[in-house]
Design a protein around this motif. Structure first.
Motif, PDB file in Angstrom:
ATOM      1  N   GLN A 115       1.104  -1.166   0.707  1.00  0.00           N
ATOM      2  CA  GLN A 115       0.181  -0.558  -0.094  1.00  0.00           C
ATOM      3  C   GLN A 115       1.026   1.142   0.378  1.00  0.00           C
ATOM      4  O   GLN A 115       1.425   1.540   0.566  1.00  0.00           O
ATOM      5  CB  GLN A 115      -1.019   0.241   1.388  1.00  0.00           C
ATOM      6  CG  GLN A 115      -1.703   0.573   1.178  1.00  0.00           C
ATOM      7  CD  GLN A 115      -3.101   0.724   2.480  1.00  0.00           C
ATOM      8  OE1 GLN A 115      -2.827  -0.093   3.464  1.00  0.00           O
ATOM      9  NE2 GLN A 115      -3.861   1.842   2.123  1.00  0.00           N
ATOM     10  N   THR A 116       0.424   2.193  -0.353  1.00  0.00           N
ATOM     11  CA  THR A 116       0.961   3.416  -0.876  1.00  0.00           C
ATOM     12  C   THR A 116       0.528   3.978  -1.365  1.00  0.00           C
ATOM     13  O   THR A 116      -0.886   4.476  -0.999  1.00  0.00           O
ATOM     14  CB  THR A 116       1.962   3.827  -2.307  1.00  0.00           C
ATOM     15  OG1 THR A 116       1.137   3.863  -3.322  1.00  0.00           O
ATOM     16  CG2 THR A 116       2.753   2.538  -2.264  1.00  0.00           C
ATOM     17  N   GLY A 117       0.460   5.760  -0.636  1.00  0.00           N
ATOM     18  CA  GLY A 117      -0.527   7.394  -0.563  1.00  0.00           C
ATOM     19  C   GLY A 117      -1.128   7.458   0.508  1.00  0.00           C
ATOM     20  O   GLY A 117      -1.496   8.274   1.039  1.00  0.00           O
ATOM     21  N   LEU A 118       0.105   6.765   1.238  1.00  0.00           N
ATOM     22  CA  LEU A 118      -0.719   7.486   2.748  1.00  0.00           C
ATOM     23  C   LEU A 118       0.452   8.555   3.132  1.00  0.00           C
ATOM     24  O   LEU A 118       0.710   8.968   2.706  1.00  0.00           O
ATOM     25  CB  LEU A 118      -0.834   6.151   3.958  1.00  0.00           C
ATOM     26  CG  LEU A 118      -1.148   4.457   3.492  1.00  0.00           C
ATOM     27  CD1 LEU A 118      -0.422   3.347   3.961  1.00  0.00           C
ATOM     28  CD2 LEU A 118      -2.567   4.692   3.720  1.00  0.00           C
ATOM     29  N   TYR A 119      -0.334   8.260   4.620  1.00  0.00           N
ATOM     30  CA  TYR A 119       0.875   9.694   5.596  1.00  0.00           C
ATOM     31  C   TYR A 119       2.178   9.898   5.689  1.00  0.00           C
ATOM     32  O   TYR A 119       2.515  10.607   4.945  1.00  0.00           O
ATOM     33  CB  TYR A 119       0.409  10.275   6.863  1.00  0.00           C
ATOM     34  CG  TYR A 119       0.622   8.995   7.491  1.00  0.00           C
ATOM     35  CD1 TYR A 119       1.818   9.654   8.245  1.00  0.00           C
ATOM     36  CD2 TYR A 119       0.537   8.203   7.823  1.00  0.00           C
ATOM     37  CE1 TYR A 119       2.402   8.429   9.569  1.00  0.00           C
ATOM     38  CE2 TYR A 119       0.352   7.525   8.821  1.00  0.00           C
ATOM     39  CZ  TYR A 119       1.772   7.436   9.432  1.00  0.00           C
ATOM     40  OH  TYR A 119       2.364   6.611  10.033  1.00  0.00           O
TER      41      TYR A 119
ATOM     42  N   ILE B 265      16.640   3.171  -4.708  1.00  0.00           N
ATOM     43  CA  ILE B 265      15.800   3.337  -6.134  1.00  0.00           C
ATOM     44  C   ILE B 265      14.696   3.973  -5.906  1.00  0.00           C
ATOM     45  O   ILE B 265      13.970   4.601  -5.142  1.00  0.00           O
ATOM     46  CB  ILE B 265      15.751   1.780  -5.350  1.00  0.00           C
ATOM     47  CG1 ILE B 265      14.462   0.465  -6.914  1.00  0.00           C
ATOM     48  CG2 ILE B 265      14.617   1.891  -4.258  1.00  0.00           C
ATOM     49  CD1 ILE B 265      14.142  -0.584  -6.782  1.00  0.00           C
ATOM     50  N   LYS B 266      13.658   4.159  -6.649  1.00  0.00           N
ATOM     51  CA  LYS B 266      12.666   4.787  -7.119  1.00  0.00           C
ATOM     52  C   LYS B 266      11.545   4.197  -7.012  1.00  0.00           C
ATOM     53  O   LYS B 266      11.377   2.455  -6.309  1.00  0.00           O
ATOM     54  CB  LYS B 266      12.625   5.617  -8.141  1.00  0.00           C
ATOM     55  CG  LYS B 266      13.174   5.918  -8.650  1.00  0.00           C
ATOM     56  CD  LYS B 266      13.692   7.750  -8.333  1.00  0.00           C
ATOM     57  CE  LYS B 266      14.060   8.409  -9.529  1.00  0.00           C
ATOM     58  NZ  LYS B 266      14.708   9.067  -8.705  1.00  0.00           N
ATOM     59  N   LYS B 267      10.690   4.537  -5.766  1.00  0.00           N
ATOM     60  CA  LYS B 267       9.006   4.080  -5.072  1.00  0.00           C
ATOM     61  C   LYS B 267       8.740   3.052  -6.110  1.00  0.00           C
ATOM     62  O   LYS B 267       8.440   2.286  -6.126  1.00  0.00           O
ATOM     63  CB  LYS B 267       8.479   5.023  -4.530  1.00  0.00           C
ATOM     64  CG  LYS B 267       7.744   4.462  -3.701  1.00  0.00           C
ATOM     65  CD  LYS B 267       6.774   5.964  -3.187  1.00  0.00           C
ATOM     66  CE  LYS B 267       5.561   5.926  -3.120  1.00  0.00           C
ATOM     67  NZ  LYS B 267       4.504   6.833  -2.375  1.00  0.00           N
ATOM     68  N   ALA B 268       8.239   3.831  -7.285  1.00  0.00           N
ATOM     69  CA  ALA B 268       7.911   3.108  -8.653  1.00  0.00           C
ATOM     70  C   ALA B 268       8.226   2.257  -8.994  1.00  0.00           C
ATOM     71  O   ALA B 268       7.423   0.988  -8.769  1.00  0.00           O
ATOM     72  CB  ALA B 268       6.771   4.048  -9.258  1.00  0.00           C
ATOM     73  N   GLU B 269       9.818   1.887  -8.982  1.00  0.00           N
ATOM     74  CA  GLU B 269      10.594   0.883  -9.200  1.00  0.00           C
ATOM     75  C   GLU B 269      10.045  -0.211  -8.145  1.00  0.00           C
ATOM     76  O   GLU B 269      10.503  -1.913  -8.433  1.00  0.00           O
ATOM     77  CB  GLU B 269      12.069   0.901  -9.991  1.00  0.00           C
ATOM     78  CG  GLU B 269      13.082  -0.062 -10.024  1.00  0.00           C
ATOM     79  CD  GLU B 269      14.382   0.946 -10.484  1.00  0.00           C
ATOM     80  OE1 GLU B 269      14.658  -0.742 -11.092  1.00  0.00           O
ATOM     81  OE2 GLU B 269      13.944   1.629 -10.177  1.00  0.00           O
ATOM     82  N   LEU B 270      10.590   0.093  -6.614  1.00  0.00           N
ATOM     83  CA  LEU B 270      10.651  -0.785  -5.990  1.00  0.00           C
ATOM     84  C   LEU B 270       8.900  -1.618  -6.017  1.00  0.00           C
ATOM     85  O   LEU B 270       8.942  -2.768  -5.871  1.00  0.00           O
ATOM     86  CB  LEU B 270      11.082  -0.215  -4.529  1.00  0.00           C
ATOM     87  CG  LEU B 270      10.831  -0.942  -3.464  1.00  0.00           C
ATOM     88  CD1 LEU B 270      11.814  -2.612  -3.291  1.00  0.00           C
ATOM     89  CD2 LEU B 270      11.166  -0.374  -2.143  1.00  0.00           C
ATOM     90  N   LEU B 271       8.058  -0.803  -6.076  1.00  0.00           N
ATOM     91  CA  LEU B 271       6.928  -1.613  -6.167  1.00  0.00           C
ATOM     92  C   LEU B 271       5.911  -2.440  -7.647  1.00  0.00           C
ATOM     93  O   LEU B 271       5.819  -3.242  -6.563  1.00  0.00           O
ATOM     94  CB  LEU B 271       5.841  -0.347  -5.562  1.00  0.00           C
ATOM     95  CG  LEU B 271       4.200  -0.555  -5.784  1.00  0.00           C
ATOM     96  CD1 LEU B 271       4.486  -1.360  -4.092  1.00  0.00           C
ATOM     97  CD2 LEU B 271       3.564   0.920  -5.899  1.00  0.00           C
ATOM     98  N   ALA B 272       7.071  -2.255  -8.255  1.00  0.00           N
ATOM     99  CA  ALA B 272       6.772  -3.152  -9.457  1.00  0.00           C
ATOM    100  C   ALA B 272       7.395  -4.342  -9.053  1.00  0.00           C
ATOM    101  O   ALA B 272       6.936  -5.613  -9.149  1.00  0.00           O
ATOM    102  CB  ALA B 272       7.155  -2.860 -10.316  1.00  0.00           C
TER     103      ALA B 272
ATOM    104  N   GLN C 176       5.710  -6.475  -5.915  1.00  0.00           N
ATOM    105  CA  GLN C 176       4.253  -6.627  -6.766  1.00  0.00           C
ATOM    106  C   GLN C 176       4.329  -8.481  -7.838  1.00  0.00           C
ATOM    107  O   GLN C 176       4.333  -9.145  -7.592  1.00  0.00           O
ATOM    108  CB  GLN C 176       3.414  -6.104  -7.389  1.00  0.00           C
ATOM    109  CG  GLN C 176       2.823  -4.887  -6.297  1.00  0.00           C
ATOM    110  CD  GLN C 176       2.334  -4.029  -7.197  1.00  0.00           C
ATOM    111  OE1 GLN C 176       2.309  -3.856  -7.926  1.00  0.00           O
ATOM    112  NE2 GLN C 176       1.352  -3.292  -6.256  1.00  0.00           N
ATOM    113  N   LYS C 177       5.586  -7.782  -8.259  1.00  0.00           N
ATOM    114  CA  LYS C 177       6.411  -9.380  -9.093  1.00  0.00           C
ATOM    115  C   LYS C 177       6.754 -10.180  -8.347  1.00  0.00           C
ATOM    116  O   LYS C 177       6.315 -11.382  -8.572  1.00  0.00           O
ATOM    117  CB  LYS C 177       7.385  -8.840  -9.887  1.00  0.00           C
ATOM    118  CG  LYS C 177       7.904  -9.816 -10.803  1.00  0.00           C
ATOM    119  CD  LYS C 177       9.129  -9.419 -11.543  1.00  0.00           C
ATOM    120  CE  LYS C 177       9.234 -10.061 -12.617  1.00  0.00           C
ATOM    121  NZ  LYS C 177      10.652 -10.205 -13.288  1.00  0.00           N
ATOM    122  N   ARG C 178       7.196 -10.172  -6.877  1.00  0.00           N
ATOM    123  CA  ARG C 178       7.991 -11.473  -6.588  1.00  0.00           C
ATOM    124  C   ARG C 178       6.722 -11.961  -5.579  1.00  0.00           C
ATOM    125  O   ARG C 178       6.627 -12.978  -5.548  1.00  0.00           O
ATOM    126  CB  ARG C 178       9.292 -10.587  -5.618  1.00  0.00           C
ATOM    127  CG  ARG C 178      10.219 -10.207  -5.876  1.00  0.00           C
ATOM    128  CD  ARG C 178      10.743 -11.497  -5.645  1.00  0.00           C
ATOM    129  NE  ARG C 178      12.182 -11.307  -6.725  1.00  0.00           N
ATOM    130  CZ  ARG C 178      13.218 -11.978  -6.522  1.00  0.00           C
ATOM    131  NH1 ARG C 178      13.198 -12.501  -5.723  1.00  0.00           N
ATOM    132  NH2 ARG C 178      14.739 -11.942  -7.086  1.00  0.00           N
TER     133      ARG C 178
END
Length: 168
Positions: A98-102, A151-158, A161-163
């Motif tokens: 989850q992202t976009g929290l405080y 690492i950038k947040k979007a890259e880490l999130l991807a 999620q893939k893992r």
């Protein structure tokens, strides 16, 4: 997916955060000695919180200087070294991310049993983790602090999620 992904700390970001925190501490101490009682009480609380935060950042900087890994993703799960207390979370316990929290630059790992990740006071380091958990709306040990990662947040999130998808 037999490979392990290791993400390092970004020393420059940690140092920048430490400098900002120290400036905030100096300003708070200034207000502590130059203000009325109500402001002094707020300043004392603020100084305590900043000292807790600063302690965590110093521990992270120490890990970065020793070239330790900040986040390790293996077939079995993830090991998060960004909190003051290292935490291992198996993929089968992770429900999602989850992202976009405080904490806008952090990623929260949603797990099936968050209570399992409540820090217990055993020593100085675990007491800092416990205090951080008290002031967080979600379990402190379940946050991945992207601000201190290389690492950038979007890259880490991807990658996360893939893992997770391949582990299921």
């Amino acid at each position: 997916m037999n490979d392990t992904v290791e993400i390092r700390f970004k020393k420059g970001n940690i140092i920048f955060i430490i400098v900002l925190t120290l400036l905030g501490l100096v300003l708070s101490v200034f207000f502590l000695f130059r203000s009325y009682l109500a402001v002094k009480i707020i300043c004392v609380i603020w100084i305590i919180l900043m000292l807790i935060f600063l302690t965590e950042r110093i521990v992270q900087l120490n890990k970065a200087l020793k070239r330790n890994v900040a986040l390790k993703l293996s077939e079995e799960g993830l090991i998060n070294f960004t909190p003051i207390k290292t935490v291992y979370i198996p993929w089968n316990k992770i429900e999602g991310f989850q992202t976009g929290l405080y904490r806008t630059s952090s990623i929260l790992v949603n797990v099936s049993n968050p209570a399992q990740y409540k820090p217990k006071i055993k020593d100085y380091v675990s007491s800092i983790a416990y205090l951080n958990d008290m002031f967080s709306s979600k379990r402190y040990l379940l946050w991945i602090d992207v601000d201190v990662l290389d690492i950038k947040k979007a890259e880490l999130l991807a990658i996360l999620q893939k893992r997770k998808l391949h582990a299921a």
